[in-house]
Structures are given as C-alpha cells and as structure tokens.
Enzyme design. Structure first.
Site, PDB file in Angstrom:
ATOM      1  N   PRO A 164     -13.424  -3.154 -16.681  1.00  0.00           N
ATOM      2  CA  PRO A 164     -13.238  -4.615 -16.700  1.00  0.00           C
ATOM      3  C   PRO A 164     -11.768  -4.980 -16.848  1.00  0.00           C
ATOM      4  O   PRO A 164     -10.999  -4.255 -17.491  1.00  0.00           O
ATOM      5  CB  PRO A 164     -14.033  -5.055 -17.932  1.00  0.00           C
ATOM      6  CG  PRO A 164     -14.973  -3.948 -18.219  1.00  0.00           C
ATOM      7  CD  PRO A 164     -14.313  -2.686 -17.755  1.00  0.00           C
ATOM      8  N   ARG A 165     -11.377  -6.082 -16.235  1.00  0.00           N
ATOM      9  CA  ARG A 165      -9.989  -6.562 -16.359  1.00  0.00           C
ATOM     10  C   ARG A 165     -10.048  -8.003 -16.867  1.00  0.00           C
ATOM     11  O   ARG A 165      -9.799  -8.952 -16.116  1.00  0.00           O
ATOM     12  CB  ARG A 165      -9.285  -6.474 -15.003  1.00  0.00           C
ATOM     13  CG  ARG A 165      -9.371  -5.067 -14.396  1.00  0.00           C
ATOM     14  CD  ARG A 165      -8.393  -4.874 -13.279  1.00  0.00           C
ATOM     15  NE  ARG A 165      -7.018  -4.912 -13.761  1.00  0.00           N
ATOM     16  CZ  ARG A 165      -5.954  -4.796 -12.967  1.00  0.00           C
ATOM     17  NH1 ARG A 165      -6.121  -4.621 -11.675  1.00  0.00           N
ATOM     18  NH2 ARG A 165      -4.731  -4.871 -13.457  1.00  0.00           N
ATOM     19  N   GLY A 183      -7.279  -7.471  -8.476  1.00  0.00           N
ATOM     20  CA  GLY A 183      -5.843  -7.435  -8.762  1.00  0.00           C
ATOM     21  C   GLY A 183      -5.266  -8.766  -8.327  1.00  0.00           C
ATOM     22  O   GLY A 183      -6.008  -9.744  -8.147  1.00  0.00           O
ATOM     23  N   ARG A 184      -3.944  -8.770  -8.110  1.00  0.00           N
ATOM     24  CA  ARG A 184      -3.279 -10.016  -7.701  1.00  0.00           C
ATOM     25  C   ARG A 184      -3.913 -10.624  -6.458  1.00  0.00           C
ATOM     26  O   ARG A 184      -4.120 -11.836  -6.371  1.00  0.00           O
ATOM     27  CB  ARG A 184      -1.809  -9.719  -7.352  1.00  0.00           C
ATOM     28  CG  ARG A 184      -0.909  -9.416  -8.494  1.00  0.00           C
ATOM     29  CD  ARG A 184       0.455  -9.011  -7.949  1.00  0.00           C
ATOM     30  NE  ARG A 184       0.359  -7.787  -7.148  1.00  0.00           N
ATOM     31  CZ  ARG A 184       0.631  -6.579  -7.605  1.00  0.00           C
ATOM     32  NH1 ARG A 184       1.044  -6.415  -8.833  1.00  0.00           N
ATOM     33  NH2 ARG A 184       0.503  -5.517  -6.830  1.00  0.00           N
ATOM     34  N   HIS A 239      -4.588  -5.531  11.754  1.00  0.00           N
ATOM     35  CA  HIS A 239      -3.788  -5.361  10.514  1.00  0.00           C
ATOM     36  C   HIS A 239      -2.643  -6.389  10.437  1.00  0.00           C
ATOM     37  O   HIS A 239      -1.466  -6.020  10.464  1.00  0.00           O
ATOM     38  CB  HIS A 239      -3.234  -3.932  10.439  1.00  0.00           C
ATOM     39  CG  HIS A 239      -2.854  -3.530   9.037  1.00  0.00           C
ATOM     40  ND1 HIS A 239      -2.924  -2.234   8.583  1.00  0.00           N
ATOM     41  CD2 HIS A 239      -2.404  -4.259   7.978  1.00  0.00           C
ATOM     42  CE1 HIS A 239      -2.517  -2.172   7.342  1.00  0.00           C
ATOM     43  NE2 HIS A 239      -2.197  -3.400   6.938  1.00  0.00           N
ATOM     44  N   ARG A 270      -7.648  -1.393   3.111  1.00  0.00           N
ATOM     45  CA  ARG A 270      -7.360  -0.249   3.974  1.00  0.00           C
ATOM     46  C   ARG A 270      -8.659   0.193   4.637  1.00  0.00           C
ATOM     47  O   ARG A 270      -9.730   0.172   4.006  1.00  0.00           O
ATOM     48  CB  ARG A 270      -6.800   0.926   3.163  1.00  0.00           C
ATOM     49  CG  ARG A 270      -5.348   0.785   2.755  1.00  0.00           C
ATOM     50  CD  ARG A 270      -4.406   0.878   3.957  1.00  0.00           C
ATOM     51  NE  ARG A 270      -3.005   0.815   3.574  1.00  0.00           N
ATOM     52  CZ  ARG A 270      -2.279  -0.307   3.524  1.00  0.00           C
ATOM     53  NH1 ARG A 270      -2.827  -1.470   3.843  1.00  0.00           N
ATOM     54  NH2 ARG A 270      -1.000  -0.259   3.179  1.00  0.00           N
ATOM     55  N   GLY A 322       0.847  -1.198   0.000  1.00  0.00           N
ATOM     56  CA  GLY A 322       0.000   0.000   0.000  1.00  0.00           C
ATOM     57  C   GLY A 322       0.878   1.243   0.000  1.00  0.00           C
ATOM     58  O   GLY A 322       1.969   1.243   0.567  1.00  0.00           O
TER      59      GLY A 322
END
Ligand SMILES: O=C(O)C(=O)CO
Length: 364
Positions: A223-224, A198-199, A329, A281, A109
């Site tokens: 879109p991905r 994402g990953r 966290h 987050r 991040g």
C-alpha cells in the site's frame, strides 16, 4: 527557437562573462567526451553546447544509431546520453571502456538499462575490486502531465470507440442514427483501477475524477497510503483489481516482477465490459493472452501506447481487432515535454560529469 532581444543580451552576457583563472583552469581541465545517441530536442543540445564542459558527438538522425556504429562511437567516452531504444548492457559498457562514468537516459523508464552491469563490481585476476560504478540520470516528473493526458485520451478513444466511429463515418457505414450503434462505456459512476500507483497514476486519476468516477482502486507491491490519499484510492489485491475495475490503467514500471503480469490470469477475472489501458511498457502484457481476451469478448477493449516489440509488426493479430486501439508510443510526445526531457537529460549528464548530484539520479 526565437528569443527576445533582452533574452539574447542576457545569453550573450553569460556567454562572454570573464572566467577567473581557477574557473578557467577547471573548465579547461574537465572537458569531457560525450556521445549522444540521437538528435534530441533543441533545449538539451543548447545546454550541452553552452556548457563548455563537454565535447560531444551526436548521431544526427531521428532514427536509432545502428548497434555496430554505437559500439564504435562509445569507445573511450566519459559520458553517454541515450534514449529508450538503446540497450545499455555489458557489451556496450565493455565497448565504452573504463572512462565511462555517467549515463543519462532521456526517459523515465529504465528497463533498457542493465542495472547490475552499470554498478558492477567484481574481482579481477589479481583480486583487485573492479568497479564500473556508472552513475545514471533519468527524466521522471517532467513527463507526468503529458503521459497522464495521453492516457485519458486513449482511454476515451477506446471506451467510446472513436477510431471505429471515424472509420464508419468516412467509409459510408454511417447509414442513419441507430439506437445501439457504436455504443461504448462511460466513466461516470465507474470504478477505475490503477496497476502501480506512482506520480503518473495519480495524475491520471486527478484528470479522470471530473468525469464523475465513483471509485479509484489500486494495487502495488505494498500500500502507498500517502499517495493514495491524494485521490482517495483504496488498496486492493491484484484479483480484486481485475474483478472490480471498469477501466484498468497500467502504470507500473517494467521489472522482472511485472514482466507479463497482465496475462490470462488477470484478463479472465475482468468484467466483459472492462477497458484495459497500457501506457507503461509493452513487456508487462502477455499479448497472446490479451488477443484472446479481446477476441473472445472476455474484456470489452484495450488501448495500448506500448507493445512488444516496438514497432509492432503491421501484420500483428492485435491490429485486426476493432476493439484494440494501438498508438506508436507517443504518451510523452508533446513539444514542451520532449524539450523538458531533453533539457533534464543534458543537465543530469553535466552534473554527473562534474561529480555533483544530478537533478534526477537513479538510485542503482
Ligand atoms: O520516458 C519514457 O520512459 C517513455 O516511455 C517516453 O514516453
């Protein structure tokens, strides 16, 4: 850390390998001053020590360096290695001064970094362009497995009410086997929604698939398809994500666009049986709206590894809710991953200081 004798001999050979005159000159002339804002895991420190390339000072504590101290310590440094609790803003960059050319954060991040300030250019009083031009390294990929694993653990803990269950078992609430006592929601035949593909979203879906999830859906700025294909996920609008998800996992970065995006508008469209999970987050969630959704039964439960602020004060209303599981966290907190993050952060820093491409450089 223990090394085999062969490994020690290999290290010794590397450590005493003769330098050519030009390499020696280069090494001697490029020793950079670096400040490391925390006691980072040993792999990264070893890399910095053995490099011969940096002279570094370390805030030798597991707790954050006080801001005043940090502002003093960064003065004149060439490089800075920080963690996600340090706010890297104009004040800090001004305190560091013009030598600072490389920032390496031991995190994937980067919402704690002011990107405009890092790359800032402006006209000064004689109209010459002033450019900070600080290069930034970060640590994506090495923590994907650990974060995905923890997300699955948090999801199951929340949906199968494990914290409530252990509490009941320990405190005498376990009277007998009851037909609907501590029932939760199962993944089999469910729809899992991913906010921000994402990953990490892919890694979570890959781990959830064997639990017989029926369908994966996701939303993002666009879109991905190449990523979505890996998990056969369907692109949907934010509204559809809210309406269809039995489990909704937040995996997006915190940006001005995603700040508070999980709010009343989203929760009010979710199923009463839905479970909301956030390991990205805290800032992406409006916590007042989440409290309302959980306490009124608008949604069934929430698992949060991240909050605003961190730590979340122990008297925060979310802590009063049985259907809210809050972790401090820890998504990337495995020894392997934290060492890998530390090593990557060190290698990013060293490469940046040599003026070479960093293994993982953030495009500002
Ligand atoms: O690397 C990060 O950004 C983290 O949040 C660590 O878990």
């Amino acid at each position: 850390m223990w090394c085999s004798r062969a490994a020690v001999r290999r290290l010794q050979r590397v450590a005493v390998a003769p330098l050519t005159v030009s390499a020696m000159h280069k090494t001697m002339s490029t020793v950079s001053r670096v400040y490391v804002t925390r006691q980072i895991p040993p792999e990264g420190l070893e890399i910095l020590r053995k490099s011969g390339q940096v002279q570094f000072e370390l805030w030798n504590s597991d707790d954050p360096v006080p801001r005043e101290e940090l502002l003093k310590k960064v003065k004149g440094v060439d490089g800075l290695l920080c963690v996600l609790t340090e706010k890297i803003d104009a004040e800090l960059l001004d305190a560091a001064g013009p030598n600072l050319k490389v920032l390496s954060t031991m995190s994937v991040g980067f919402d704690h970094l002011s990107q405009p300030e890092l790359k800032k250019s402006e006209l000064n009083f004689v109209c010459v362009c002033f450019l900070r031009g600080i290069r930034v390294g970060y640590t994506p990929e090495v923590l994907t497995d650990a974060v995905a694993e923890l997300t699955v653990a948090l999801l199951l803990t929340t949906s199968r009410r494990l914290i409530e269950a252990t509490h009941e078992a320990k405190t005498g609430g376990w009277g007998t086997w009851r037909t609907l006592w501590l029932c939760g929601y199962e993944l089999a035949n469910s729809t899992v929604g991913i906010l921000g593909l994402g990953r990490i979203g892919i890694a979570i879906a890959e781990r959830l698939k064997p639990f017989k999830v029926k369908k994966f859906i996701y939303t993002d700025v666009a879109p991905r398809p190449e990523l979505a294909e890996i998990i056969q996920a369907e692109y949907v609008s934010m509204d559809e994500l809210a309406k269809q998800s039995d489990f909704l996992a937040v995996c997006c970065a915190l940006t001005p666009e995603t700040q508070g995006i999980c709010n009343h508008n989203l929760f009010s469209k979710m199923k009463n049986t839905a479970i909301f999970i956030n390991t990205s987050r805290g800032g992406v969630v409006n916590q007042e709206d989440l409290y309302e959704a959980l306490s009124t039964g608008q949604i069934a439960g929430a698992g949060l590894d991240v909050t605003t602020p961190e730590p979340l004060p122990t008297n925060h209303p979310l802590f009063t809710l049985k259907n809210c599981v809050i972790l401090p966290h820890i998504a990337s907190a495995s020894y392997t991953t934290r060492n890998a993050m530390s090593a990557l952060a060190a290698n990013n820093l060293l490469a940046g200081l040599r003026g070479e491409p960093m293994p993982k450089e953030l495009k500002l």
